[in-house]
Scaffold this active site. Structure first.
Site, PDB file in Angstrom:
ATOM      1  CG  ASP A 127      45.619  53.165  45.088  1.00 32.34           C
ATOM      2  OD1 ASP A 127      44.648  52.717  45.487  1.00 32.34           O
ATOM      3  OD2 ASP A 127      46.253  52.801  44.019  1.00 32.34           O
ATOM      4  CG  ASP A 177      47.807  46.213  44.248  1.00 38.16           C
ATOM      5  OD1 ASP A 177      47.273  47.547  44.423  1.00 38.16           O
ATOM      6  OD2 ASP A 177      47.708  45.444  42.975  1.00 38.16           O
ATOM      7  CB  ILE A 196      42.755  49.769  45.555  1.00 40.65           C
ATOM      8  CG1 ILE A 196      42.504  50.451  46.814  1.00 40.65           C
ATOM      9  CG2 ILE A 196      41.537  49.300  44.677  1.00 40.65           C
ATOM     10  CD1 ILE A 196      41.046  49.814  47.632  1.00 40.65           C
ATOM     11  CG  ASP A 197      44.684  44.239  41.714  1.00 40.95           C
ATOM     12  OD1 ASP A 197      45.433  44.843  40.882  1.00 40.95           O
ATOM     13  OD2 ASP A 197      44.094  43.085  41.349  1.00 40.95           O
TER      14      ASP A 197
HETATM   15  C1  2IP Z   1      45.827  46.213  37.767  1.00 36.37           C
HETATM   16  C2  2IP Z   1      44.357  45.692  37.590  1.00 36.37           C
HETATM   17  C3  2IP Z   1      43.860  45.515  36.219  1.00 36.37           C
HETATM   18  C4  2IP Z   1      44.767  44.209  35.458  1.00 36.37           C
HETATM   19  C5  2IP Z   1      46.286  44.702  35.611  1.00 36.37           C
HETATM   20  C6  2IP Z   1      46.625  45.256  37.127  1.00 36.37           C
HETATM   21  O1  2IP Z   1      46.136  46.689  39.045  1.00 36.37           O
HETATM   22  O2  2IP Z   1      44.324  44.580  38.498  1.00 36.37           O
HETATM   23  O3  2IP Z   1      42.454  45.227  36.280  1.00 36.37           O
HETATM   24  O4  2IP Z   1      44.106  44.163  34.187  1.00 36.37           O
HETATM   25  O5  2IP Z   1      46.871  43.467  35.298  1.00 36.37           O
HETATM   26  O6  2IP Z   1      48.070  45.310  37.123  1.00 36.37           O
HETATM   27  P1  2IP Z   1      43.077  43.170  33.768  1.00 36.37           P
HETATM   28  O7  2IP Z   1      41.892  43.537  34.466  1.00 36.37           O
HETATM   29  O8  2IP Z   1      43.127  43.494  32.309  1.00 36.37           O
HETATM   30  O9  2IP Z   1      43.591  41.873  34.248  1.00 36.37           O
HETATM   31  P2  2IP Z   1      45.732  48.035  39.467  1.00 36.37           P
HETATM   32  O10 2IP Z   1      44.223  48.347  39.341  1.00 36.37           O
HETATM   33  O11 2IP Z   1      46.280  48.118  40.820  1.00 36.37           O
HETATM   34  O12 2IP Z   1      46.364  49.135  38.650  1.00 36.37           O
HETATM   35 CA    CA Z   2      47.224  46.085  41.025  1.00 32.86          CA
END
Ligand code: 2IP
Ligand code: CA
Length: 379
Positions: A54, A153, A155-156
Site C-alpha cells: 500500500d 487510497d 488500494i481500497d
Molecule cells: C475500507 C474498505 C472496506 C470498507 C471500509 C473502507 O478501506 O473499503 O471494504 O468497508 O469502509 O474504509 P465495507 O466493505 O464494509 O464497506 P481499506 O480497504 O482501504 O481499509
Molecule cells: Ca480505503
C-alpha cells in the site's frame, strides 16, 4: 487541469501495475498472504507486507505528482504513513528513489534483506505504464495546481485484494465481492472550499486477458468545477423518470434498522450488498445501484474523494448522512455535501479524516431526498 488529469491516469495505471505484480510474482505473493505465526509474530518487523505494498503504491503516486507539479507537494495526502521499522529496529522512510537500484536497496532494508522481493517491487515502481487512452481534448478548467490538494487510497478494499477471489463480471450487474472490488483511488479537491473537483479510479482486476496475459484493468475519471462537468462514464439512460424502483447498495455490516427501512422503501430485490467503500460508490456511478447508504463513520476522505468527483460530474454527489437527516428542508441538502480540506479536530490520528456522519452517494437529488425522508427519525 488536463495535464494533471493525464498524469493521474498514468500514475494510477502504474499503481495498478504494482498491485498486479504483488499478486503475480510468487516471492511477493507469498509475502502478501503470509500470516505471521509463532516467533515471527513477535519479531520487530512490525508492518505486514500488505501495508508495505500500500505504502509503495501511495509513494509512487506522491513522487510522480510532486515531480511534475511541485506546487502540490505538501498537499498530497494518503491513507498510509511511509515510516517503517525493520527487523533490526531501524526506522526506514519508504520513498521512490532516483533509480531502480536505489529503490531496491531501500526496500531490501524494510524487507529484512529479501533482495528478490525488493528487486521485483522496485522494477514495477520504475516501469513505464502503458499509455492511457483518455479523451481529454479540449478539457479546460480555470484552476491551477497551487489551488488543489490530493487524497490517495492506494488500494481500497484491501481484504478483497488479499483474499483474491476471481469473479467474472456480468455486464450491468453488481458483484458483491472479489478482486474487482479492489480499487486505486486518486481524488483532487479545492484547498479553499474542500469540494472534490477531479477523480481517477483504476480497477486493476477488471477482467482476464482472453489470450492468457493475466489481469487487465479499467479506469474511470471525472472533472467537475463550475460549468465543466465531464465524466468518462455516461449517465445511465433509465433515470428515476423511467419508473424503476429505487435500488441501494450497502455494507453487509450495515445496521439492521437501515437494512429494514431500505427493504421497505426499495423492495428486497433492489437492496444489494458489496465490499469496498470505493467500489460501492463506483456502482452508483455506473448505475448498478441508485444510492449507497452508510450510517457509520467507517469511511475516510481517501475513500470518497475520487468517486465523489465523478458523481458530481454526473449531477449527483455524496452527502453527509447525519447532517442531511438534521437539515429541515431538501433544499439545504447540498450544504451537507462532504468536503475534503478540514480535519475533524475532536478526533485523533486517522479518525480526524473520517466521514464521521456516514454518507449517502447518489446520482439524483430526488433519490437522495427519498432516502433521507425514509430514514428520518430512525437513526
Ligand atoms: C475500507 C474498505 C472496506 C470498507 C471500509 C473502507 O478501506 O473499503 O471494504 O468497508 O469502509 O474504509 P465495507 O466493505 O464494509 O464497506 P481499506 O480497504 O482501504 O481499509
Ligand atoms: Ca480505503
Amino acid at each position: 487541469m488536463a495535464d494533471l488529469l493525464r498524469l493521474l491516469l498514468r500514475v494510477a495505471e502504474k499503481a495498478a501495475d504494482v498491485a498486479r505484480v504483488c499478486r503475480q510474482e510468487a516471492p511477493l505473493f507469498q509475502l502478501l498472504v503470509q500470516e505471521k505465526t509463532g516467533d515471527d509474530k513477535n519479531k520487530k518487523f512490525v508492518q505486514d507486507f500488505k501495508t508495505l505494498a500500500d505504502v509503495v503504491i501511495q509513494e509512487v503516486i506522491r513522487h510522480d505528482v510532486g515531480a511534475q507539479f511541485p506546487e502540490m507537494v505538501g498537499f498530497i495526502h494518503g491513507e498510509e504513513s511511509n515510516k517503517f521499522e525493520n527487523g533490526l529496529g531501524e526506522s526506514v522512510t519508504v520513498t521512490v528513489c532516483g533509480t531502480e537500484e536505489e529503490t531496491a536497496t531501500l526496500l531490501a532494508t524494510v524487507l529484512d534483506g529479501n533482495h528478490t522481493a525488493a528487486s521485483l517491487l522496485a522494477r514495477a515502481i520504475h516501469q513505464d505504464p502503458a499509455t492511457i487512452d483518455a479523451n481529454t481534448d479540449g478539457l479546460s478548467v480555470p484552476l491551477s495546481p497551487s489551488e488543489l490538494g490530493i487524497w490517495i487510497d492506494p488500494i481500497d478494499a484491501t481484504s478483497q485484494y488479499i483474499e483474491g477471489r476471481e469473479e467474472v463480471l456480468e455486464e450491468g450487474h453488481l458483484s458483491p465481492s472479489g478482486l474487482h472490488c479492489a480499487l486505486v483511488l486518486i481524488g483532487v479537491y479545492l484547498r479553499s472550499t474542500g469540494e472534490p473537483v477531479m477523480g481517477v479510479i483504476n480497477q486493476p482486476f477488471n477482467h482476464k486477458d482472453p489470450a492468457g496475459g493475466g489481469w487487465r484493468g479499467k479506469h474511470f475519471w471525472g472533472v467537475s468545477f463550475g460549468n465543466v462537468n465531464v465524466c468518462s462514464v455516461s449517465r445511465p439512460k433509465d433515470g428515476p423518470a423511467g419508473g424503476r424502483g429505487l435500488s441501494a447498495v450497502l455494507s453487509s455490516s450495515e445496521k439492521q434498522v437501515v437494512k429494514e427501512t431500505l427493504t421497505s422503501l426499495c423492495g428486497p430485490d433492489k437492496l444489494m450488498y458489496a465490499s469496498g467503500a470505493g467500489y460501492k460508490i463506483l456502482c452508483v456511478i455506473q448505475g448498478l445501484a441508485d444510492v449507497y447508504v452508510l450510517s457509520e463513520g467507517s469511511t475516510f476522505k481517501w475513500d470518497s474523494c475520487a468517486p465523489h468527483a465523478l458523481l458530481r460530474a454526473l449531477g449527483g454527489g455524496v452527502a453527509d448522512l447525519t447532517r442531511s437527516l438534521q437539515s429541515s428542508s431538501a433544499a439545504q441538502n447540498h450544504q451537507a455535501e462532504l468536503t475534503y480540506h478540514q480535519p475533524y479536530i475532536e478526533a485523533k490520528g486517522a479518525d480526524r479524516w473520517a466521514n464521521h456522519g456516514g454518507l449517502v452517494a447518489y446520482r439524483d437529488c430526488s433519490q437522495l431526498c427519498s432516502i433521507i425522508s425514509a430514514l428520518k427519525g430512525k437513526l
